[in-house]
Structure formats: structure tokens, C-alpha cells
Design a protein around this motif. Structure first.
Motif, PDB file in Angstrom:
ATOM      1  N   GLN A   3       0.851  -1.181   0.000  1.00 43.77           N
ATOM      2  CA  GLN A   3       0.000   0.000   0.000  1.00 43.77           C
ATOM      3  C   GLN A   3       0.890   1.236   0.000  1.00 43.77           C
ATOM      4  N   PRO A   4       0.297   2.458  -0.178  1.00 42.26           N
ATOM      5  CA  PRO A   4       1.127   3.659  -0.054  1.00 42.26           C
ATOM      6  C   PRO A   4       1.859   3.658   1.278  1.00 42.26           C
ATOM      7  N   ARG A   5       3.127   4.054   1.266  1.00 36.81           N
ATOM      8  CA  ARG A   5       3.985   3.872   2.419  1.00 36.81           C
ATOM      9  C   ARG A   5       3.673   4.801   3.587  1.00 36.81           C
ATOM     10  N   ARG A   6       3.261   6.025   3.315  1.00 37.07           N
ATOM     11  CA  ARG A   6       3.180   6.986   4.397  1.00 37.07           C
ATOM     12  C   ARG A   6       1.958   7.873   4.290  1.00 37.07           C
ATOM     13  N   THR A   7       1.460   8.315   5.454  1.00 40.70           N
ATOM     14  CA  THR A   7       0.561   9.448   5.527  1.00 40.70           C
ATOM     15  C   THR A   7       1.017  10.305   6.686  1.00 40.70           C
ATOM     16  N   SER A   8       0.941  11.618   6.516  1.00 39.25           N
ATOM     17  CA  SER A   8       1.362  12.555   7.564  1.00 39.25           C
ATOM     18  C   SER A   8       2.735  12.199   8.106  1.00 39.25           C
ATOM     19  N   ARG A   9       3.654  11.946   7.200  1.00 39.36           N
ATOM     20  CA  ARG A   9       4.988  11.539   7.623  1.00 39.36           C
ATOM     21  C   ARG A   9       5.748  12.720   8.177  1.00 39.36           C
ATOM     22  N   ARG A  10       6.364  12.524   9.324  1.00 35.90           N
ATOM     23  CA  ARG A  10       7.164  13.567   9.946  1.00 35.90           C
ATOM     24  C   ARG A  10       8.570  13.048  10.126  1.00 35.90           C
ATOM     25  N   ARG A  11       9.554  13.801   9.651  1.00 34.30           N
ATOM     26  CA  ARG A  11      10.934  13.363   9.704  1.00 34.30           C
ATOM     27  C   ARG A  11      11.739  14.198  10.682  1.00 34.30           C
ATOM     28  N   VAL A  12      12.676  13.572  11.341  1.00 30.98           N
ATOM     29  CA  VAL A  12      13.646  14.263  12.184  1.00 30.98           C
ATOM     30  C   VAL A  12      14.928  14.411  11.399  1.00 30.98           C
ATOM     31  N   ARG A  13      15.502  15.589  11.384  1.00 25.65           N
ATOM     32  CA  ARG A  13      16.737  15.811  10.646  1.00 25.65           C
ATOM     33  C   ARG A  13      17.811  16.263  11.629  1.00 25.65           C
ATOM     34  N   LEU A 196       7.542 -12.469  -0.457  1.00 28.01           N
ATOM     35  CA  LEU A 196       8.448 -11.328  -0.478  1.00 28.01           C
ATOM     36  C   LEU A 196       8.024 -10.434  -1.635  1.00 28.01           C
ATOM     37  N   ASP A 197       7.553  -9.235  -1.313  1.00 28.90           N
ATOM     38  CA  ASP A 197       7.176  -8.261  -2.335  1.00 28.90           C
ATOM     39  C   ASP A 197       8.336  -7.306  -2.584  1.00 28.90           C
ATOM     40  N   THR A 198       8.652  -7.073  -3.850  1.00 27.01           N
ATOM     41  CA  THR A 198       9.606  -6.040  -4.248  1.00 27.01           C
ATOM     42  C   THR A 198       8.827  -5.017  -5.056  1.00 27.01           C
ATOM     43  N   VAL A 199       8.957  -3.735  -4.691  1.00 28.32           N
ATOM     44  CA  VAL A 199       8.076  -2.703  -5.231  1.00 28.32           C
ATOM     45  C   VAL A 199       8.880  -1.450  -5.576  1.00 28.32           C
ATOM     46  N   SER A 200       8.703  -0.955  -6.802  1.00 29.01           N
ATOM     47  CA  SER A 200       9.306   0.314  -7.224  1.00 29.01           C
ATOM     48  C   SER A 200       8.175   1.310  -7.464  1.00 29.01           C
ATOM     49  N   TRP A 201       8.289   2.488  -6.863  1.00 28.85           N
ATOM     50  CA  TRP A 201       7.238   3.491  -6.894  1.00 28.85           C
ATOM     51  C   TRP A 201       7.591   4.662  -7.810  1.00 28.85           C
ATOM     52  N   TYR A 202       6.543   5.219  -8.433  1.00 27.18           N
ATOM     53  CA  TYR A 202       6.656   6.472  -9.167  1.00 27.18           C
ATOM     54  C   TYR A 202       5.901   7.588  -8.448  1.00 27.18           C
ATOM     55  N   LYS A 203       4.779   7.241  -7.819  1.00 20.39           N
ATOM     56  CA  LYS A 203       3.962   8.228  -7.126  1.00 20.39           C
ATOM     57  C   LYS A 203       3.270   7.546  -5.956  1.00 20.39           C
ATOM     58  N   ALA A 204       3.143   8.286  -4.826  1.00 14.89           N
ATOM     59  CA  ALA A 204       2.512   7.716  -3.635  1.00 14.89           C
ATOM     60  C   ALA A 204       0.997   7.883  -3.651  1.00 14.89           C
ATOM     61  N   ASP A 205       0.501   9.019  -4.156  1.00 13.75           N
ATOM     62  CA  ASP A 205      -0.925   9.303  -4.101  1.00 13.75           C
ATOM     63  C   ASP A 205      -1.361  10.069  -5.346  1.00 13.75           C
ATOM     64  N   PRO A 207      -1.557   5.832  -5.792  1.00 14.44           N
ATOM     65  CA  PRO A 207      -0.434   4.905  -5.931  1.00 14.44           C
ATOM     66  C   PRO A 207      -0.124   4.566  -7.377  1.00 14.44           C
ATOM     67  N   ASP A 208       1.145   4.679  -7.728  1.00 14.48           N
ATOM     68  CA  ASP A 208       1.628   4.315  -9.058  1.00 14.48           C
ATOM     69  C   ASP A 208       2.942   3.583  -8.859  1.00 14.48           C
ATOM     70  N   ARG A 209       2.899   2.244  -8.994  1.00 14.22           N
ATOM     71  CA  ARG A 209       4.088   1.444  -8.744  1.00 14.22           C
ATOM     72  C   ARG A 209       4.023   0.154  -9.534  1.00 14.22           C
ATOM     73  N   VAL A 210       5.162  -0.511  -9.648  1.00  8.63           N
ATOM     74  CA  VAL A 210       5.233  -1.843 -10.233  1.00  8.63           C
ATOM     75  C   VAL A 210       5.818  -2.761  -9.166  1.00  8.63           C
ATOM     76  N   HIS A 211       5.449  -4.056  -9.231  1.00 12.37           N
ATOM     77  CA  HIS A 211       5.887  -4.936  -8.159  1.00 12.37           C
ATOM     78  C   HIS A 211       6.012  -6.369  -8.641  1.00 12.37           C
ATOM     79  N   HIS A 212       6.667  -7.171  -7.799  1.00 11.23           N
ATOM     80  CA  HIS A 212       6.801  -8.615  -8.034  1.00 11.23           C
ATOM     81  C   HIS A 212       6.636  -9.324  -6.698  1.00 11.23           C
TER      82      HIS A 212
END
Length: 316
Positions: A3-13, A196-205, A207-212
Motif C-alpha cells: 500500500q502507499p507507504r506513508r501518511t502525515s509523515r514527519r521526519r527528524v533531521r 516477499l514483495d519487491t516494489v518500485s514506486w513512481y507516485k505515492a498518491d 499509488p503508481d508502482r510496479v511490483h513482483h
């Protein structure tokens, strides 16, 4: 499938503080397969001098006393405690990250990611450890990871996802980039697993990705490798190629590196269950395709020289 990886993602830098390391290891490289061109030009690179160590290289043996070890943050790592998804939103907890001795670990210690649930949101904790410097783009990403097919405690059956992935910081970025290894011992999203899913994404929302999907039980230690070079992304498991993406499904932005252990949903309530994922080491070589044998040699050489951590990948 993912599924899309994140919503409301907050990062610490945080700034990276790198110790002086005595390492004369030469850079390792291999011949990439021929491929097309990427969708966008590579981001500009910092031309300033890099810290001591082989150039354009990240290696970490996870030899820390805990998430509160000053070296953990100084070496560019953090444990996620913010909100958002995926899985059970807003259940990320730093207590799930620990550094333990393990006789099966090549370096003697591992990063253990422990997630728990009793089938309720209030009784669920998920865990994720990630880098804090967005300076990884093309090249080779590799990690030695231990997957679990059953919980360390409690009833089996949860839809748990054990992951290793580089991802760009913003879901809304026009150049969104994400490359996933996801192990689902009990399946999820309608599948029964293990897989084991392997997934390459182009867009999160949206969702636009290809997988195996590789339908295989993978309890135990495995080396996961992602090679993103020459307009292609190649995913390998223990040296065996399992999936290749190309076209627009390649990195277009710099990324962080993540390890995560999370739940898709809460299929049943009851006695608490404990799910463990372990990481022995992580390695990245910028802008080069590195063979499995060369990765293994690089890791062995770091250990032979007493180098638990190095990061000479140029900052953006």
C-alpha cells in the motif's frame, strides 16, 4: 501487494557527526547490466572533501548500546516516534529498537526491531529505524536481515510486514522515489503468504508502482540488495535476481534508508503477540553496481579493520 507507504509523515533531521576512522578499503564496483536512461537528471552532488574512508560509501554494523547511545544519532540514525502510517497509524514507538548480542550475527550484534499487538490500536506498537540525512540516490543498497515467520511470543496469524527500503522524504514530491523489500509471512491485502514483495514506486498518491511477489518462506538470515543504475532497479535476494523495474520506476530524488516492522491491520484480538525483525549490517555504494561477492568482501574488510561505521556519501 504494498500500500502507499506513508501518511502525515514527519521526519527528524540531524547533522551527521562522523568519527575519524582508519580504513584504507578500496572502493568496490561491478559491471551493471545495460539499460535505458532515468526519467530525470541526477541531483547535483557536493564536491567538498568527504570524511575518512572509502569514497561514496555507507556502512554500519549497528554496534550501539541502545537508541540513546550518542553515537547512534551522531552516525545519522533515528527511531521513528511521529504519527502517520503505514499500518496502524500513530503507533510508532522507540522502545521497539534495541541492539543485542546475537551469535548468528556476523559482527556479533544486531539491531532488533520488535513490534507488538493484542489486536487493538491501543495495544499495538510498531517500530522503524531510519537515516536522518537525505543523501542516497543511485548505486547499490544492501543489508543482511533476519525475517521471522512466527511471533517470538503469542498466537500466529498477524499480517506483519518486515521491510528494508530507501524512500524520498516527501510523499507529495514531484520526484517521489521509493524502492521496497517487504516480507509478509502471513500475507495481507487478500493474499495468504508467505511472500516477499519487491516494489518500485513512481507516485505515492494516487499509488503508481510496479511490483513482483516471490512466494517463498524466508525465516532466517538473508542478504537483500537493490541496485539502481543505468535506468534500472534490480532487486536481489541472496545474490538471486528476483525483480527488475525500469522506465519511470527508478529513483528520481534523493532518499533516506529505512528498516521497519509494522502491521497491515488487526485481524484478531487476544493475548499479545511479539514480532521481531533483525538487521546485522547495512551497506550503500553511491553510483556503482556492486556484486554480491564484492559486498561481502567490503563488509568483511570493514570488520577486519575495526570499522563499525563509515559514511562518506556526499551530502546534497
Amino acid at each position: 501487494m504494498s500500500q502507499p507507504r506513508r501518511t502525515s509523515r514527519r521526519r527528524v533531521r540531524t547533522a551527521l557527526v562522523l568519527p575519524a576512522l582508519l580504513c584504507a578499503l578500496a572502493a568496490c564496483s561491478g559491471d551493471p547490466e545495460a539499460g535505458g536512461s532515468t526519467d530525470a537528471a541526477a541531483p547535483s552532488r557536493d564536491a567538498s572533501p568527504t570524511p575518512t574512508g572509502p569514497p561514496d560509501t555507507l556502512f554500519d554494523d549497528f554496534d550501539y548500546t541502545g537508541a540513546d547511545d550518542p553515537a547512534f544519532a551522531a552516525n545519522g540514525w533515528a527511531v521513528r516516534t511521529g504519527g502517520g502510517g503505514p499500518g496502524i497509524k500513530d503507533t510508532w514507538n522507540a522502545d521497539g529498537a534495541a541492539f543485542l548480542s546475537d551469535p548468528a550475527a556476523e559482527g556479533g550484534k544486531v539491531l532488533r526491531l520488535r513490534s507488538t499487538t493484542d489486536g487493538t490500536r491501543q495495544g499495538t506498537t510498531q517500530v522503524e529505524v531510519h537515516t536522518t540525512s537525505r543523501n542516497f540516490f543511485t548505486g547499490t543498497f544492501a543489508a543482511r536481515v533476519h525475517f521471522s515467520d512466527e511471533p517470538a511470543g503469542g498466537r500466529d496469524g498477524d499480517h506483519v510486514v518486515q521491510t528494508f527500503f530507501p524512500i524520498s522524504p516527501s510523499d507529495s514530491s514531484e520526484n517521489y522515489s521509493e524502492l521496497d523489500f517487504e516480507y509478509l509471512p502471513n500475507g495481507g491485502w487478500g493474499s495468504v503468504g508467505p511472500q516477499l514483495d519487491t516494489v518500485s514506486w513512481y507516485k505515492a498518491d494516487p499509488p503508481d508502482r510496479v511490483h513482483h511477489t516471490l512466494e517463498r518462506r524466508l525465516e532466517g538470515w538473508h542478504t537483500l540488495t537493490i541496485t539502481a543504475m543505468d535506468g534500472k532497479v534490480v532487486y536481489s535476494l541472496d545474490g538471486e535476481k528476483v525483480f527488475t523495474s525500469s522506465g519511470r520506476y527508478v529513483p528520481r530524488d534523493r532518499m533516506d534508508i529505512h528498516f521497519s516492522n509494522w502491521f497491515i491491520d488487526l485481524p484478531f484480538t487476544g493475548t499479545p503477540r511479539t514480532w521481531d525483525m533483525k538487521v546485522d549490517w547495512v551497506y550503500h555504494k553511491a553510483d556503482e553496481a556492486v556484486s554480491p561477492a564484492e559486498i561481502a568482501k567490503a563488509v568483511a574488510d570493514f570488520r577486519a579493520t575495526g570499522t563499525p561505521h563509515v559514511n562518506t556519501v556526499p551530502k546534497p
